[in-house]
Write a protein that holds these residues in place. Structure first.
Motif, PDB file in Angstrom:
ATOM      1  N   VAL A   1       0.844  -1.198   0.000  1.00  0.00           N
ATOM      2  CA  VAL A   1       0.000   0.000   0.000  1.00  0.00           C
ATOM      3  C   VAL A   1       0.879   1.248   0.000  1.00  0.00           C
ATOM      4  O   VAL A   1       0.623   2.207  -0.733  1.00  0.00           O
ATOM      5  N   GLY A   2       1.928   1.245   0.797  1.00  0.00           N
ATOM      6  CA  GLY A   2       2.852   2.382   0.835  1.00  0.00           C
ATOM      7  C   GLY A   2       3.499   2.643  -0.509  1.00  0.00           C
ATOM      8  O   GLY A   2       3.636   3.798  -0.932  1.00  0.00           O
ATOM      9  N   LEU A   3       3.877   1.580  -1.191  1.00  0.00           N
ATOM     10  CA  LEU A   3       4.478   1.726  -2.520  1.00  0.00           C
ATOM     11  C   LEU A   3       3.476   2.318  -3.510  1.00  0.00           C
ATOM     12  O   LEU A   3       3.814   3.229  -4.272  1.00  0.00           O
ATOM     13  N   GLY A   4       2.250   1.823  -3.485  1.00  0.00           N
ATOM     14  CA  GLY A   4       1.206   2.369  -4.366  1.00  0.00           C
ATOM     15  C   GLY A   4       0.917   3.833  -4.062  1.00  0.00           C
ATOM     16  O   GLY A   4       0.738   4.655  -4.967  1.00  0.00           O
ATOM     17  N   GLU A   5       0.897   4.157  -2.777  1.00  0.00           N
ATOM     18  CA  GLU A   5       0.687   5.555  -2.374  1.00  0.00           C
ATOM     19  C   GLU A   5       1.858   6.431  -2.808  1.00  0.00           C
ATOM     20  O   GLU A   5       1.668   7.584  -3.196  1.00  0.00           O
ATOM     21  N   MET A   6       3.045   5.884  -2.748  1.00  0.00           N
ATOM     22  CA  MET A   6       4.229   6.628  -3.179  1.00  0.00           C
ATOM     23  C   MET A   6       4.100   7.003  -4.655  1.00  0.00           C
ATOM     24  O   MET A   6       4.394   8.138  -5.040  1.00  0.00           O
ATOM     25  N   VAL A   7       3.648   6.056  -5.463  1.00  0.00           N
ATOM     26  CA  VAL A   7       3.444   6.332  -6.891  1.00  0.00           C
ATOM     27  C   VAL A   7       2.374   7.413  -7.062  1.00  0.00           C
ATOM     28  O   VAL A   7       2.583   8.397  -7.783  1.00  0.00           O
ATOM     29  N   ALA A   8       1.231   7.244  -6.399  1.00  0.00           N
ATOM     30  CA  ALA A   8       0.137   8.201  -6.561  1.00  0.00           C
ATOM     31  C   ALA A   8       0.514   9.590  -6.051  1.00  0.00           C
ATOM     32  O   ALA A   8       0.234  10.594  -6.709  1.00  0.00           O
ATOM     33  N   CYS A   9       1.156   9.640  -4.902  1.00  0.00           N
ATOM     34  CA  CYS A   9       1.398  10.937  -4.251  1.00  0.00           C
ATOM     35  C   CYS A   9       2.669  11.644  -4.712  1.00  0.00           C
ATOM     36  O   CYS A   9       2.703  12.871  -4.746  1.00  0.00           O
ATOM     37  N   TYR A  10       3.698  10.887  -5.049  1.00  0.00           N
ATOM     38  CA  TYR A  10       4.933  11.530  -5.490  1.00  0.00           C
ATOM     39  C   TYR A  10       5.081  11.585  -7.009  1.00  0.00           C
ATOM     40  O   TYR A  10       5.484  12.609  -7.542  1.00  0.00           O
ATOM     41  N   VAL A  11       4.733  10.514  -7.701  1.00  0.00           N
ATOM     42  CA  VAL A  11       4.877  10.513  -9.162  1.00  0.00           C
ATOM     43  C   VAL A  11       3.778  11.366  -9.810  1.00  0.00           C
ATOM     44  O   VAL A  11       4.028  12.049 -10.798  1.00  0.00           O
ATOM     45  N   LEU A  12       2.563  11.343  -9.240  1.00  0.00           N
ATOM     46  CA  LEU A  12       1.456  12.120  -9.798  1.00  0.00           C
ATOM     47  C   LEU A  12       1.146  13.369  -8.974  1.00  0.00           C
ATOM     48  O   LEU A  12       0.944  14.451  -9.520  1.00  0.00           O
ATOM     49  N   GLY A  13       1.083  13.234  -7.659  1.00  0.00           N
ATOM     50  CA  GLY A  13       0.679  14.340  -6.792  1.00  0.00           C
ATOM     51  C   GLY A  13       1.689  15.467  -6.678  1.00  0.00           C
ATOM     52  O   GLY A  13       1.324  16.642  -6.718  1.00  0.00           O
ATOM     53  N   LEU A  14       2.959  15.128  -6.533  1.00  0.00           N
ATOM     54  CA  LEU A  14       3.986  16.171  -6.406  1.00  0.00           C
ATOM     55  C   LEU A  14       4.060  17.053  -7.649  1.00  0.00           C
ATOM     56  O   LEU A  14       4.075  18.288  -7.522  1.00  0.00           O
ATOM     57  N   PRO A  15       4.081  16.498  -8.864  1.00  0.00           N
ATOM     58  CA  PRO A  15       4.051  17.387 -10.036  1.00  0.00           C
ATOM     59  C   PRO A  15       2.791  18.270 -10.080  1.00  0.00           C
ATOM     60  O   PRO A  15       2.861  19.426 -10.484  1.00  0.00           O
TER      61      PRO A  15
END
Length: 163
Positions: free
Chosen positions: A133-147
């Motif tokens: 779950v943390g890995l999936g959240e990392m993708v959603a929040c950093y790869v998509l959310g941060l930009p």
């Protein structure tokens, strides 16, 4: 339109976006290995408090449709609410790297809460569930959310609309 009405409308729009994105991408939005793309929106409280309620309501709706039961509706949605509140306070802080810290609360909080939820409800291994779950959240929040956060931060019109 007055300011209070605008905040309600924007909050409702955020709720609708979160719910639609999660439900439309259901195969990757629920379960032990998930990338809930709508979690990219959890950076919005960095700019505005009214997005907190929008994210919370959107998550409730998505979790009601998701079919993982009342435990997910309550605790999954609370995870998003807690993350949104912390992200809001990061946005209001004077931290030097706050833009890069803002996506972190949903990663950590969802990893813990949803990991426990998956362990309790589906008897999946706790540590593995937290990590996935943390890995999936990392993708959603950093790869998509941060930009998304960085784009909004550079766009005065959008910041004005959100703020």
């Amino acid at each position: 339109m007055n300011k209070k009405t605008k905040k309600i409308v924007y909050g409702a729009l955020i709720a609708a976006l979160y719910a639609v994105m999660t439900i439309a991408l259901a195969p990757i939005s629920y379960g032990q290995i998930q990338v809930r793309v709508a979690e990219a929106l959890t950076v919005l409280p960095f700019f505005s408090s009214y997005s907190i309620l929008g994210l919370f309501v959107g998550c409730i709706i998505a979790n009601m449709v998701g079919g993982n039961g009342v435990f997910d509706i309550v605790f999954g949605s609370l995870a998003t609410l807690i993350s949104a509140v912390i992200t809001y306070y990061i946005g209001k802080s004077n931290l030097k790297y706050k833009r890069y810290l803002a996506p972190l609360p949903p990663v950590v909080i969802n990893a813990v809460i949803i990991g426990i939820e998956l362990n309790v409800v589906f008897k999946l291994p706790l540590v593995a569930s937290m990590l996935w779950v943390g890995l999936g959240e990392m993708v959603a929040c950093y790869v998509l959310g941060l930009p998304l956060l960085l784009y909004i931060d550079k766009n005065e019109k959008i910041k004005e609309m959100l703020g």
